[in-house]
Design a protein around this motif. Structure first.
Motif: not given
Lengths: 270, 260
Positions: A168-169, A172, A176, A186, A190, A267, A269, B81, B83, B85-90, B98, B130, B132, B146
């Motif tokens: 999914v990422l 995404a 973009f 990117k 990571p 980042w 959890e 999206f 779900e 679909a965000l980047f967890p590390w951003r 992005l 972040y 989460h 975004r």
């Protein structure tokens, strides 16, 4: 119908999960470690075990202090650290790079995975004689065997991490405007980082093991040499200093990696 | 920007290698500045359709075209999206940036644009968190910011609020409408929720269950701006009923099929 007295009794709700609670027992953790050392010391003082077989903790500490003062300890530590760091960095960088490339490109995966699967199970110590033959008896063969030991856990973990990237990422990122290179940089890199750190922790253990093995062959310095040499001279206290030092190196490298992980991956959890 | 979907079909192979038809002969046009909802029972291929429009899934046959003027550097589509679909590390800000990075904008302009959409989506004060550390509603706000930040000619939304609780969903729908009524980009909005589609859209395309075909195109004759008082409006109820009648047998069939 008659209602009995017992049926009317009021019953309080009790927490039925009490036995499932796991406590941390912080004090007990410290006490276990301290207790073991104290017991060891008492055992030695009571004279139940000869000092030649098991020197007392205080004796080891004194010996360590004397070796530190004479500079002997630092010479061995510096020699070992140099091999360890060099091997770890070379093997780590190579492992991460190979893991990413094999994880991303299907051609590299087709070529790389059978080769890795065939070479990964070889105990790296078995390669040491071969490496000495190729690279000479000097430093490079020792660094090389450590690098090899670190390479495999990192290559495998990074590869697994790259394959487990959330599709999914990736979608995404492409939505973009990301191209192949952007997706690697990117998204894939990571998201492999947690697996890379797991690999680094595994690799740190392997590196220590191979360091000692390599330093038992044709060297004049290093903790492995210290241990072997002390054993040959029946200098058990000195031997124990080496072992304690190895334990400390293992614990400290793990702590260091855990701290680094917290710093690099804020980042995550939990 | 006009979106033209022409006789689109999508077939893919399942794990056993059988050909599964997800979409079959889908033809429609989304007019410039139209808010078009695509509605269908679960598994009707509506997300597949949106993915095809975004260029994220190749069509098996047929074509998708965009028609109309574009500002220089303006991307055709941006997607929100289901779900998130965000980047967890951003952080929230970096997630919003992005698309702007991929457009090749200089850092200063990226910052300024991200700032604008972070404020518009009510994310001020949360930009350094972040994903989460954010609630579901806040995460999807980041997802919307975004998409809006790249200023797309067509905004694609794939069940954007279905992962949110009912109250948050209602608030987010109203917010999105407020923003859209000002900006008026073409929106293609996929949902399985009839009330949601009637409340927001100008027109609703009802898809059949798999393989997805267009069953009907239902216009929504409610004035704008839409408000929650319209939920009891006879026109609202009549439109919702009409769609439910169309979709009920499809949903029942899909339900049984899902169990099999």
């Amino acid at each position: 119908m008659r209602v009995s007295r017992a049926a009317l009794a009021r019953v309080p709700v009790e927490d039925r999960t009490r036995f499932l609670v796991r406590r941390n027992h912080r004090m007990l953790r410290v006490a276990a470690l301290v207790g073991a050392v104290v017991l060891w010391e008492l055992l030695c003082r009571a004279g139940w075990v000869p000092a030649l077989f098991l020197p007392s903790p205080l004796g080891v500490l004194r010996e360590g202090r004397d070796m530190l003062a004479s500079g002997e300890l630092l010479v061995h530590l510096a020699a070992s650290l140099k091999r360890l760091v060099l091997g770890f960095v070379i093997g780590g960088v190579a492992g991460i790079a190979v893991g990413i490339v094999v994880g991303v490109f299907s051609v590299a995966e087709a070529v790389g995975t059978p080769l890795i699967a065939a070479t990964f199970p070889i105990p790296k110590i078995a390669l040491l004689p071969l490496l000495i033959l190729w690279l000479g008896i000097g430093e490079s063969s020792k660094v090389a065997v450590i690098a090899l030991g670190v390479f495999f856990p990192l290559a495998l973990n990074t590869y697994a991490g790259a394959r487990q990237v959330d599709p999914v990422l990736v979608r995404a990122a492409v939505a973009f405007g990301a191209g192949r290179w952007s997706v690697i940089r990117k998204v894939i890199v990571p998201s492999t980082l947690p697996m890379v750190f797991a690999g680094l922790k595994l690799g740190a253990g392997t590196a220590l093991l191979l360091l000692v093995a390599a330093e038992m062959i044709a060297v004049e310095s290093g903790i492995g040499f210290l241990v072997l040499n002390a054993a040959n001279l029946m200098a058990t206290t000195k031997l124990m200093v080496g072992i304690v030092l190895l334990s400390a190196l293992g614990v400290l490298s793990h702590w260091g990696l855990v701290a680094l992980e917290r710093l690099v991956l804020p980042w995550r959890e939990g | 920007m006009r979106v033209i979907v022409d006789r689109l079909a999508k077939t893919y192979r399942d794990r056993r290698g059988h050909a599964v038809s997800a979409l079959d002969d889908v033809t429609f046009t989304a007019a410039p500045e139209e808010f078009l909802a695509i509605l269908g029972p679960s598994g009707c291929g509506k997300s597949t359709l949106l993915g095809a429009i975004a260029g994220l899934l190749p069509a098996s046959s047929g074509g998708i075209f965009f028609e109309g003027a574009r500002r220089p550097g303006q991307p055709l589509t941006a997607t929100v999206f289901q779900e998130f679909a965000l980047f967890p590390w951003r952080t929230a800000r970096a997630n919003v940036e992005l698309g702007l990075e991929e457009l090749g904008l200089p850092v200063a302009e990226r910052r300024a644009r991200a700032r604008r959409y972070i404020d518009q989506m009510g994310l001020g004060g949360f930009e350094d968190r972040y994903p989460h550390q954010l609630s579901g509603g806040m995460r999807q706000r980041v997802g919307i910011a975004r998409a809006l930040a790249v200023d797309p000619a067509v905004l694609l939304m794939d069940e954007p609020f279905s992962a949110l609780d009912a109250q948050t969903r209602t608030l987010m729908m109203e917010e999105l409408l407020t923003i859209w009524e000002r900006a008026r980009t073409t929106i293609v909005y996929v949902t399985h929720n009839i009330q949601e589609a009637v409340f927001m859209a100008d027109r609703i395309l009802v898809l059949s269950r798999r393989p997805g075909r267009v069953l009907a195109s239902v216009p929504v004759v409610l004035p704008r701006p839409r408000t929650d008082t319209m939920l009891g409006d006879p026109a609202f109820v009549a439109t919702a009923d009409r769609i439910w009648t169309l979709i009920r047998s499809q949903a029942e069939a899909a339900l049984v099929e899902g169990k099999a």
